[in-house]
Design a protein around this motif. Structure first.
Motif, short mmCIF file in Angstrom:
data_model
loop_
_atom_site.label_atom_id
_atom_site.label_comp_id
_atom_site.label_asym_id
_atom_site.label_seq_id
_atom_site.Cartn_x
_atom_site.Cartn_y
_atom_site.Cartn_z
N ARG A 26 0.83 -1.21 0.00
CA ARG A 26 0.00 0.00 0.00
C ARG A 26 0.87 1.26 0.00
N SER A 27 1.93 1.25 0.80
CA SER A 27 2.81 2.43 0.86
C SER A 27 3.50 2.67 -0.48
N ARG A 28 3.93 1.60 -1.14
CA ARG A 28 4.58 1.77 -2.44
C ARG A 28 3.60 2.30 -3.49
N ALA A 29 2.37 1.82 -3.43
CA ALA A 29 1.36 2.34 -4.37
C ALA A 29 1.12 3.82 -4.13
N LEU A 30 1.11 4.24 -2.86
CA LEU A 30 0.96 5.66 -2.55
C LEU A 30 2.15 6.46 -3.06
N ALA A 31 3.36 5.88 -2.91
CA ALA A 31 4.56 6.58 -3.38
C ALA A 31 4.54 6.76 -4.89
N VAL A 32 4.09 5.73 -5.61
CA VAL A 32 4.00 5.83 -7.07
C VAL A 32 3.01 6.91 -7.47
N ALA A 33 1.88 7.00 -6.76
CA ALA A 33 0.89 8.03 -7.08
C ALA A 33 1.42 9.43 -6.79
N LEU A 34 2.27 9.59 -5.79
CA LEU A 34 2.79 10.91 -5.43
C LEU A 34 4.04 11.29 -6.20
N LEU A 35 4.67 10.34 -6.90
CA LEU A 35 5.92 10.63 -7.60
C LEU A 35 5.78 11.73 -8.65
N PRO A 36 4.75 11.72 -9.53
CA PRO A 36 4.63 12.84 -10.49
C PRO A 36 4.46 14.18 -9.79
N ALA A 37 3.72 14.20 -8.68
CA ALA A 37 3.54 15.47 -7.97
C ALA A 37 4.87 15.95 -7.39
N LEU A 39 7.86 15.32 -8.58
CA LEU A 39 8.67 15.80 -9.70
C LEU A 39 8.19 17.18 -10.16
N ALA A 40 6.86 17.38 -10.16
CA ALA A 40 6.32 18.69 -10.55
C ALA A 40 6.76 19.77 -9.57
N ALA A 46 12.61 24.74 -9.30
CA ALA A 46 13.78 25.06 -10.11
C ALA A 46 13.51 26.22 -11.05
N ARG A 47 12.32 26.24 -11.62
CA ARG A 47 11.96 27.36 -12.51
C ARG A 47 11.87 28.66 -11.72
N TRP A 57 12.23 23.83 -20.86
CA TRP A 57 11.84 23.54 -19.48
C TRP A 57 10.46 24.09 -19.13
N GLY A 58 10.07 25.17 -19.75
CA GLY A 58 8.73 25.69 -19.46
C GLY A 58 7.65 24.72 -19.89
N THR A 59 7.82 24.18 -21.11
CA THR A 59 6.84 23.21 -21.60
C THR A 59 6.88 21.92 -20.79
N VAL A 60 8.09 21.47 -20.44
CA VAL A 60 8.21 20.25 -19.65
C VAL A 60 7.53 20.41 -18.30
N THR A 61 7.72 21.56 -17.69
CA THR A 61 7.10 21.80 -16.38
C THR A 61 5.59 21.77 -16.47
N LEU A 62 5.03 22.40 -17.52
CA LEU A 62 3.57 22.39 -17.68
C LEU A 62 3.04 20.96 -17.89
N VAL A 63 3.73 20.17 -18.72
CA VAL A 63 3.28 18.80 -18.97
C VAL A 63 3.35 17.97 -17.70
N VAL A 64 4.47 18.08 -16.96
CA VAL A 64 4.61 17.29 -15.73
C VAL A 64 3.55 17.71 -14.71
N CYS A 65 3.27 19.01 -14.60
CA CYS A 65 2.23 19.47 -13.66
C CYS A 65 0.86 18.92 -14.05
N ALA A 66 0.59 18.93 -15.36
CA ALA A 66 -0.71 18.40 -15.80
C ALA A 66 -0.82 16.90 -15.49
N VAL A 67 0.26 16.15 -15.78
CA VAL A 67 0.25 14.72 -15.49
C VAL A 67 0.11 14.48 -13.99
N ALA A 68 0.84 15.28 -13.18
CA ALA A 68 0.77 15.12 -11.73
C ALA A 68 -0.65 15.38 -11.22
N ALA A 69 -1.30 16.41 -11.76
CA ALA A 69 -2.67 16.71 -11.32
C ALA A 69 -3.62 15.58 -11.70
#
Length: 608
Positions: A26-37, A39-40, A46-47, A57-69
């Motif tokens: 369960r903890s690992r599943a939670l960690a996987v779900a929080l990993l994109p957030a 990274l975002a 950093a920005r 980097w601006g585009t990468v940050t927007l994509v990672v934030c969208a994926v994390a959300a």
């Protein structure tokens, strides 16, 4: 309680370690779900500090934030489903303390002797098993599935006892059998084990939720997590069982070894009672009201027949465990109704088409009706197969010039009587007893879809009219092999019976169609083959003829169900003769048997 710590010290560090392994999934599943957030957050920081200036980097940050959300939203929905989905609860008969004070006292005494928490409540199940069941989930309280002290957060599990045990076992035997089960409340109260069990039950419930519209994506991650923790969860339960067994060693251990023999015997008798006795009644829309009392008679009969069980009946002089109940008859009736729902899919309440039947009335109200319904279905199938299919209707709406099965006109030509409908249960009376087809149409030949019955059977000359056993014998004589009438008749019976069962299921509303709430949960028998159905229907026709013309009577055997009684004695030698007719097309053994009993095969039988 003190019992928890002592149990964990005595033999179950493995159960706790396995529970921690499940929680790590369960903890690992939670960690996987929080990993994109995570990274975002790093990219945004950093920005903001100017460490990742410029493109891309601006585009990468927007994509990672969208994926994390998106991952956070989906993860939140999945976690909410796992937490709120209602785990499956076994249908049981609740047993309040007022209804069984002596039983509650016995269970609490067991818990005190083993220094474990007592179960929060007791319930009965129509099965030969006993276990602990957690009913503290909030969804159970919201849905009204559980109530009272057993549903309070942190409450001890509910003790579920197989109702056949209460009627067959003696009080001391029941106490010995329940000791290891009650001892399981100690490990169940450990926080890590309880948390791991709740996580696994939530995943299992989430798989069921995944079958609903719009939530299908939930089932895949739930199944993945179940696979990842399956081995550890199974080992955790084995460790808990080992701890409970070790704790119960000091309580009636010697008697438990003897009582386990009674568990196996009870299972054998209960299975025979359900499949051979109760199932025919359920198919007729009746449910035996006292199955638990019947299992005592069935096991007593089994003990009488089986030399290995000869010593078991001597226990019947001791106090039965059902004496621990205030109203055994009422509890037995409720458990019997639940058994019909679980094993057959019957309604949850009695009604005009679903009524109880006492054992004394079983031969007349179940056996006789079953035989006559099957005989009627057999003759309806013969009527449907004997007439041609697809001929144009006459001016009055009847079929063309074709004789129905068993109809013989005075001149030998085909009559204009239409074939009976395929769905008919009680066919119209037919003139003639043999069932031999007669010429039809202007040329005197049968239509292309007409199935030729046995030509050797002569038409009746004694003036009897109606459904007769002679007609069945004539049709099946020599009618074996591929493409013969016997094969077609077996297929027709299978189709008619399947149609009737579907209609009964549609109109009866016997249960839900999805997930763990669907009934029957445990179907008793696989679908029968066409040959088996044909043999059953021919046997029913023989029994009806014997009852109507030879003074026989319907009866019930506790282990074999419906039987034919001749002079008060059971005739068990009918089945091989019927099989000889159905499988080989040879009626002589059956005719000899009928002649010895004085059965008049040309006499019409009464159908339902």
């Amino acid at each position: 309680m003190s019992g928890i710590g002592s149990i964990m010290e005595a033999g179950v560090p493995s159960a706790r370690s396995r529970a921690l392994a499940v929680l790590r999934v369960r903890s690992r599943a939670l960690a996987v779900a929080l990993l994109p957030a995570a990274l975002a957050v790093v990219l945004v920081a950093a920005r903001a500090t100017g460490r990742l200036a410029g493109e891309p980097w601006g585009t990468v940050t927007l994509v990672v934030c969208a994926v994390a959300a998106l991952v956070l939203v989906l993860g939140g929905i999945f976690a909410a489903v796992v937490l709120r989905a209602s785990p499956a609860v076994t249908p049981t008969v609740p047993l309040s303390e007022a209804a069984a004070p002596d039983l509650y006292r016995l269970v609490r005494d067991l818990a005190d002797r083993m220094d474990v928490p007592p179960p929060s409540a007791i319930a009965l199940t129509p099965d030969c098993d006993s276990w602990l069941e957690d009913r503290t989930h909030a969804a159970h309280r919201r849905g009204g599935i559980a109530g009272g002290p057993q549903s309070a957060p942190g409450a001890a599990p509910v003790l579920v006892i197989g109702s056949p045990f209460l009627w067959w076992m003696r009080v001391a035997e029941l106490r010995a059998v329940l000791a290891p089960v009650v001892a399981g409340t100690g490990p169940s109260a450990h926080p890590d084990i309880a948390d791991a069990r709740g996580f696994v039950r939530g995943l299992d419930a989430a798989v069921d939720v995944g079958s609903r519209r719009g939530l299908g994506w939930i089932a895949a991650p739930a199944r993945l997590l179940l696979r990842l923790c399956r081995t550890d969860a199974a080992e955790m339960e084995r460790g808990v069982a080992a701890a409970a067994s070790d704790r119960a060693q000091g309580v009636d251990y010697g008697l438990r070894i003897v009582a386990q023999e009674q568990v196996g015997l009870a299972y054998a008798g209960w299975d025979r009672l359900l499949t051979r006795v109760a199932l025919p009644a359920w198919r007729m829309g009746r449910w035996p009201a006292h199955l638990d009392a019947g299992v005592v008679s069935a096991l007593t009969e089994l003990s009488r027949r089986d030399r290995l069980a000869e010593g078991f009946t001597s226990r019947l002089g001791e106090r039965p465990a059902c004496d621990l109940l205030e109203q055994p008859g009422v509890i037995d009736e409720a458990a019997s109704l639940l058994a019909a729902r679980l094993f057959h899919g019957g309604p949850a309440e009695s009604g005009p088409d679903w009524s109880p039947v006492e054992w004394t009335a079983y031969p007349e109200e179940v056996v006789d009706r079953k035989w006559r319904a099957e005989a009627a279905r057999l003759h309806a199938a013969l009527d449907a197969l004997a007439g041609p299919v697809g001929l144009p209707a006459g001016p009055t709406g009847t079929a063309g010039p074709t004789a129905s099965a068993g109809s013989v006109s005075p001149t030998g030509a085909g009559s204009a009587a239409p074939a009976a409908p395929a769905a008919s249960v009680a066919p119209a009376a037919v003139a003639g007893a043999s069932g031999s087809p007669v010429p039809s149409g202007p040329s005197g030949t049968a239509g292309s879809a007409t199935i030729e019955a046995a030509d050797a059977a002569p038409p009746a000359v004694d003036g009897f009219a109606g459904p007769t056993l002679e007609r069945v014998l004539g049709c099946l004589t020599g009618a074996s092999g591929e493409g013969a009438l016997g094969e077609a008749l077996a297929g027709r019976l299978s189709a008619d019976l399947a149609r009737e069962e579907r209609a009964a299921g549609t109109t009866g509303g016997a249960g839900k169609a999805r997930g763990a709430d669907a009934v029957p949960l445990f179907p008793l028998q696989p679908p029968r083959s066409g040959r088996d159905l044909l043999a059953d229907h021919v046997t029913a026709m023989v029994c009806c003829s014997a009852v109507d013309s030879a003074g026989a009577a319907p009866g019930m055997d506790w282990l074999d169900g419906p039987v034919l009684l001749v002079g008060g004695d059971r005739r068990a030698d009918l089945a091989p003769r019927v099989l000889c007719l159905v499988e080989d097309g040879d009626p002589e053994p059956l005719r000899a048997w009928l002649s010895a009993l004085g059965v008049r095969t040309e006499k019409p039988v009464r159908l339902v």
